[in-house]
Design an enzyme around this catalytic site. Structure first.
Site, PDB file in Angstrom:
ATOM      1  N   LYS A 132      -9.566   2.037  16.600  1.00  0.00           N
ATOM      2  CA  LYS A 132      -9.378   2.595  15.258  1.00  0.00           C
ATOM      3  C   LYS A 132      -9.617   4.101  15.178  1.00  0.00           C
ATOM      4  CE  LYS A 132      -8.710   0.733  11.777  1.00  0.00           C
ATOM      5  NZ  LYS A 132      -9.516  -0.160  10.935  1.00  0.00           N
ATOM      6  N   HIS A 180       9.162   6.354  -6.601  1.00  0.00           N
ATOM      7  CA  HIS A 180       8.678   4.961  -6.635  1.00  0.00           C
ATOM      8  C   HIS A 180       8.201   4.497  -5.252  1.00  0.00           C
ATOM      9  CE1 HIS A 180      10.822   4.514 -10.543  1.00  0.00           C
ATOM     10  NE2 HIS A 180      11.716   5.293  -9.944  1.00  0.00           N
ATOM     11  N   SER A 219     -14.364   2.904  14.522  1.00  0.00           N
ATOM     12  CA  SER A 219     -14.895   1.664  13.964  1.00  0.00           C
ATOM     13  C   SER A 219     -15.956   1.132  14.914  1.00  0.00           C
ATOM     14  CB  SER A 219     -13.757   0.651  13.820  1.00  0.00           C
ATOM     15  OG  SER A 219     -14.270  -0.666  13.850  1.00  0.00           O
ATOM     16  N   GLU A 222     -10.305   9.245   2.543  1.00  0.00           N
ATOM     17  CA  GLU A 222     -10.676   8.130   1.661  1.00  0.00           C
ATOM     18  C   GLU A 222     -11.846   8.523   0.758  1.00  0.00           C
ATOM     19  OE1 GLU A 222     -10.748   4.216   3.981  1.00  0.00           O
ATOM     20  OE2 GLU A 222     -10.462   5.742   5.498  1.00  0.00           O
TER      21      GLU A 222
END
Ligand code: ARG
Length: 462
Positions: free
Chosen positions: A280, A153, A274, A287
């Protein structure tokens, strides 16, 4: 547009019809398979006396020349790759080129090409799967005792090790190999010689072409041979399943590389920056894999929808089997390579992982197991440990902080020896059941995996 047909047509087809029907650009993916199929067919025509041996040889020489020259010599202002190759053959060997299509149709031809193509491509996919497994095995071995939290979970559940976690992924990819082997067996039958739908009046030898092309046997029914596309759906399904597992690995890499987790740092070579936030390091590749998995799943659905309720016999609808196939194969290959790169170059923060196991009550089950081993029914043990957890919470301490005194204070029924099982290292060490992360069990698992990895039949390429 140049065509292989038109004798019965009085007028030219509309330009839009030509454009709408054209598949040459996507067909170029399997130009080699088309040539290989044609060589086998030509040889068979010669061997069966349907054309002369000399003519067969001329066709074969011409086809080999086309193969040597490569796809850049093929014209693109034609309907499909079959047309392009036959026309090029005409330029190279003259009129005899017109004999190649004896006892054959583009219907059995394209089915043969795509079966060969799927086979060859899946071998390449499996080669990458196998390399990824090799990496997981190596890292699994290296980090077999590196503590990390195990989750259910997405909540801390029980301590495990990084090696144990990585080996879980190893087996998922092993299943893809086994799945693919079954799929190869099912798909490896030859449609060649089925012609348009009902075989041929020529005395062709389908066994011969089947053998020459490496198929197990000819497909017994010519109508089935030209109608079936289930092997492409199988391949698309396999690609989707592989992508799903890659997306799960990707999700972990994304999550574990956040500052919140800090379990790993993805290397510069696989992250992006970024344009506005200089600090970043974005896991874009992971992704994109996660994102593109959607399309891999959709590609299966696309073809399934095309095939649903399609009457037997060749239907032009099935030309639409190829774009999703090429798309999925490309995606899956790139994605496996990227996951490989990300895992290979990741820097794991083993201390961070180990320290995050502490203070999370994830050895509570160990305490319950300990009490149950000493005779208490597990349900009661579970209840009692719940009381210990609550007691710790009230005192603002964790399970590892418990001392003989605090334990006696919270739950006098629990013997002091129980304290030893509350250390995460001990928890892992004691999980020695088959498939568990304990050192012996995991060692045996890694050995098992290594044996399978070394003997498994795929991929059958160097
Ligand atoms: N481009 C076609 C396909 O992919 C080749 C077969 C064409 N056959 C036909 N009868 N028009 O299915």
């Amino acid at each position: 547009m140049k065509k292989l047909w038109g004798g019965a047509f009085g007028e030219r087809t509309d330009e839009l019809v030509d454009r709408f029907g054209q598949s040459i650009e996507t067909d170029l993916n399997f130009w080699q398979e088309d040539i290989i199929g044609s060589v086998a067919h030509a040889r068979m025509l010669g061997a069966c006396g349907i054309i002369s041996q000399e003519e067969a040889q001329q066709l074969i020489d011409g086809l080999e020349k086309i193969h040597e020259q490569g796809p850049n010599y093929l014209r693109l202002d034609v309907e499909d790759v079959h047309t392009a190759i036959e026309m090029r053959l005409g330029e190279l060997v003259g009129e005899v080129a017109g004999k190649l299509h004896t006892a054959r149709s583009r219907n059995d031809q394209v089915a043969t090409d795509t079966r060969l193509f799927v086979h060859n491509e899946l071998l390449l996919v499996l080669d990458l799967v196998k390399k990824l497994q090799g990496l997981l095995l190596e890292k699994g071995d290296q980090y077999r005792s590196a503590l990390m939290p195990g989750y259910t979970h997405q909540q801390r559940a029980q301590p495990i090790t990084l090696g144990f976690h990585l080996m879980a992924h190893f087996w998922a990819f092993q299943r893809h190999g086994w799945r693919a082997e079954r799929l190869f067996d099912l798909a490896n039958y030859s449609p060649l010689g089925a012609a348009a739908l009902a075989g041929s009046t020529f005395p062709i030898d389908r066994d011969m072409t089947s053998r020459e092309l490496g198929f197990t046997a000819p497909i017994p029914n010519a109508l089935d041979a030209t109608s079936d596309r289930s092997y492409i759906m199988d391949a698309l399904h396999l690609c989707a399943l592989i992508m799903i597992d890659l997306s799960r690995v990707s999700q972990e890499l994304i999550l574990f590389s956040t500052r919140e987790f800090g379990f790993l740092r993805l290397s510069d070579t696989v992250t992006t920056g970024s344009s506005i936030m200089p600090q970043k390091r974005n896991p874009d590749m992971a992704e994109l894999i996660r994102g593109r998995t959607g399309r891999a799943i959709a590609n299966w659905t696309t073809l399934a929808t095309t095939m649903k309720a399609l009457p037997l016999g060749y239907n032009r609808d099935t030309q639409e089997d190829k774009p999703p196939l090429f798309d999925s194969l490309r995606k899956v290959r790139d994605s496996i390579k990227l996951v490989h790169l990300m895992i290979e170059s990741a820097e794991w923060d083993l201390e961070k992982m180990a320290s995050s196991v502490r203070g999370d009550f994830s050895t509570a089950t160990d305490l319950a197991d300990f009490l149950a081993t000493n005779g208490l029914p597990f349900r009661q043990a579970h209840e009692l440990v719940g009381q210990v957890v609550r007691g710790c919470d009230a005192k603002g301490i964790t399970l590892e902080d418990l001392t003989v005194e605090t334990l006696r204070d919270i739950a006098p029924e629990v013997p002091a020896e129980a304290l030893s099982v509350l250390q995460p290292e001990n928890s892992v060490r004691r999980r020695e059941s088959l498939g568990g992360p304990g050192p012996n069990a995991l060692g045996a698992q890694i050995e098992h995996a290594r044996r399978i990895y070394e003997v498994s039949g795929f991929p059958a390429i160097a």
